[in-house]
Design an enzyme around this catalytic site. Structure first.
Site, PDB file in Angstrom:
ATOM      1  CG  ASP A  90       3.173  16.940  -1.185  1.00  0.00           C
ATOM      2  OD1 ASP A  90       2.297  16.303  -0.555  1.00  0.00           O
ATOM      3  OD2 ASP A  90       3.772  16.470  -2.170  1.00  0.00           O
ATOM      4  CD1 TRP A 100       7.387  11.654  -3.294  1.00  0.00           C
ATOM      5  CD2 TRP A 100       6.102  12.438  -4.944  1.00  0.00           C
ATOM      6  NE1 TRP A 100       6.730  10.581  -3.856  1.00  0.00           N
ATOM      7  CE2 TRP A 100       5.938  11.035  -4.869  1.00  0.00           C
ATOM      8  CE3 TRP A 100       5.388  13.136  -5.921  1.00  0.00           C
ATOM      9  CZ2 TRP A 100       5.092  10.332  -5.729  1.00  0.00           C
ATOM     10  CZ3 TRP A 100       4.547  12.441  -6.776  1.00  0.00           C
ATOM     11  CH2 TRP A 100       4.405  11.048  -6.676  1.00  0.00           C
ATOM     12  CE  LYS A 108       2.082   8.689  -0.202  1.00  0.00           C
ATOM     13  NZ  LYS A 108       2.451   7.518  -0.963  1.00  0.00           N
TER      14      LYS A 108
END
Lengths: 362, 362
Positions: free
Chosen positions: B174, B102, B198
């Protein structure tokens, strides 16, 4: 209270059958024992759901293989920058028609990315609001694209013609508030986009129907999640899509197909609008100043001649189960949004209430 | 099948209590007779719901008035372009730490808007994956910002330290996959962002916590819907927000507060992760090659030494109600995502299954 009718302009009423089904399967979808919200968008179950939704939308609108159908985030406003960014290499300027609040906001955003040429502007003629017809203005052959908003949610204006460019300039339409309300010929458009929260599903989802030959004109710095070519390549799953919204949109598309598709919806919407406008027009108490050809069948705006009665009208309406009739803060008065999910009975209840209110206070 | 435990990496499991409540009030929310999805975001009912969600999140994370909390669309990836666009005027380059998939994707997107300086990269040391500590690299004083990803969902790497710049360069994190999983000191960050799918709610929502002094550095062509200052001014309602996602996030925040907040959640998450990693470490059948200090407590990746058994492991697990354990396609093997909504019983069921599977096939 008997029935509740929700005239919200958006997020707007959804079909009862759709919400009931969503409720029923909210904790156990597709026999998985979990919610549709709780699974990977890349798993076979959600993929099948997503593909069926797209296929059903293609069937409903007769969308050919010349077009990509994208399920994105960012709503209609997300397209205000996505369109100029994705079509940047088609030209140095775009053309816009100004028909109301939303087409104005689209211009403000587009100007960050391109020069904007306003072809024409809605105006009052003999006290009635009109949009200049296509024979009164020109689409220039070197325009990157032409943009308009066929239904102005705030103002209650709907445009029933589709502009045409003899030079093949793509026509871009913000159909946020009248998509799926009637049959249209998709082939007349380069791009059709719509925020979901009126006729498609919950807010947070936007549908973009884009002709495939328009996928190669984006600026280098177009955000990847809003790059049409990238999202087309990845089946709208370059990033995690709003899965619950996509699923719910699919249920709405199924509901539309089961109820005769857009032709039937159009008949119903015509009946609903006719009933409401004729109630307004035959009264000395209510008024609507939009030229009959341009009256929206989705967002019926009207004013009470006696504006001091506005508050009472709204509170009495709410007591009668007629919810969210207050007009947009920019224009005041009343607005009855009567999207696909509004049954004829809802409009009948509203017109009966209006006549009754007029009798009492007129 | 007894219980179903959903180990999806995202969209991921939501607390059962939250989904049950959403189901119960899906057609009649707040006594309005309509769904929370069907009302204007600007009406008093939704505004109260939205404000309570923000207040609860502030309480959970001890977010001071120095920060704005934004509820946006576009997910985590939406911030990959929003961060460089909103901080463009702070400098001509940004710095990134590479710790996995990511953080790599974030770099690719950021490069469209700024020069990117990579400070360091995760690598294998003695066969174990490590992230270089802050004393091994430097944050430059003229960097627009420093970006890292404290939890790498795909790789299963979590970073427990927070980098610090003595020059006041804002730290951007993030936290898509570990926000709300433990207590953190928000004051150490310039910007924290997270896709909701999530630990927060359904996909289609992103939370951005941004220090107010960072609101004046945006590029002129920042899309209005992603302009932090614009959205802060409008209470995240410059455009129609994803109302259902916001509402559901609010229910998740309530559930967290009712269950002891992030301190309690952290204890539970520690227990879950410890049980799972110790099961892997005490076995000759399963392996995880991430340095113990960097093992994610949210996404536990592991491989079977005998990869030919992968398919059987997954199908037997599914029969036992242990769903979505397949590792990301980039790294293969298995991944158990054990976010807040995963109860200890779920991890116990998984470790019991793993031990049983090892006995049969080891």
């Amino acid at each position: 209270m008997e029935s509740i009718y929700n005239f919200s302009a958006g997020p707007a009423a959804l079909p009862k059958q759709v919400l009931s089904r969503a409720q029923q399967e909210l904790l156990d979808w597709n026999g998985l024992g979990v919610s549709v919200m709780e699974i990977s968008h890349r798993g076979k179950d959600f993929l099948a759901c997503a593909e069926k939704a797209e296929a059903d939308l293609r069937k409903l609108m007769s969308i050919s293989d010349d077009y990509e159908v994208l399920f994105l985030q960012g709503g209609g406003r997300g397209q205000f920058f996505s369109v100029p960014m994705n079509l940047a290499k088609r030209g140095s300027f775009c053309q816009h028609l100004l028909s109301g609040q939303w087409s104005q906001i689209a211009v403000t955003e587009a100007k960050k990315y391109m020069d904007v040429d306003i072809v024409a502007k809605a105006s009052l003629e003999d006290g009635m609001l009109m949009v200049p017809q296509p024979d009164q203005w020109q689409i220039k052959k070197d325009a990157a694209y032409f943009h308009y908003c066929p239904n102005e949610t705030v103002d209650g204006i709907e445009i029933n013609w589709v502009p045409h460019s003899k030079h093949g300039v793509p026509i871009v339409a913000d159909m946020s508030s009248n998509i799926l309300s009637k049959t249209i010929d998709v082939n007349k458009f380069g791009i059709i986009y719509a925020g979901a929260q009126k006729n498609i599903g919950p807010s947070g989802l936007a549908i973009v129907i884009v002709r495939k030959d328009l996928l190669s004109y984006s600026r280098e710095d177009t955000p990847a999640v809003f790059d049409y070519a990238q999202q087309a390549k990845d089946g709208s799953m370059y990033n995690t899509p709003p899965t619950f919204g996509w699923y719910l949109a699919g249920l709405v598309f199924e509901w539309l197909l089961e109820n005769g598709g857009l032709a039937e919806m159009e008949k119903l919407n015509n009946s609903k609008a006719q009933l409401l406008y004729s109630t307004i027009d035959t009264s000395e108490f209510y008024q609507n100043n939009i030229s009959t050809d341009y009256r929206s069948k989705m967002n019926v705006t009207f004013h009470l001649n006696e504006t001091s009665l506005d508050k009472l009208f709204l509170s009495e309406a709410e007591k009668a189960g007629l919810m969210f009739l207050k007009g947009h803060r920019f224009v005041g008065g009343m607005r009855a949004s009567i999207y696909n999910a509004m049954p004829l009975e809802g409009v009948q209840a509203l017109t009966a209430f209006m006549q009754d209110f007029e009798k009492k206070h007129g």
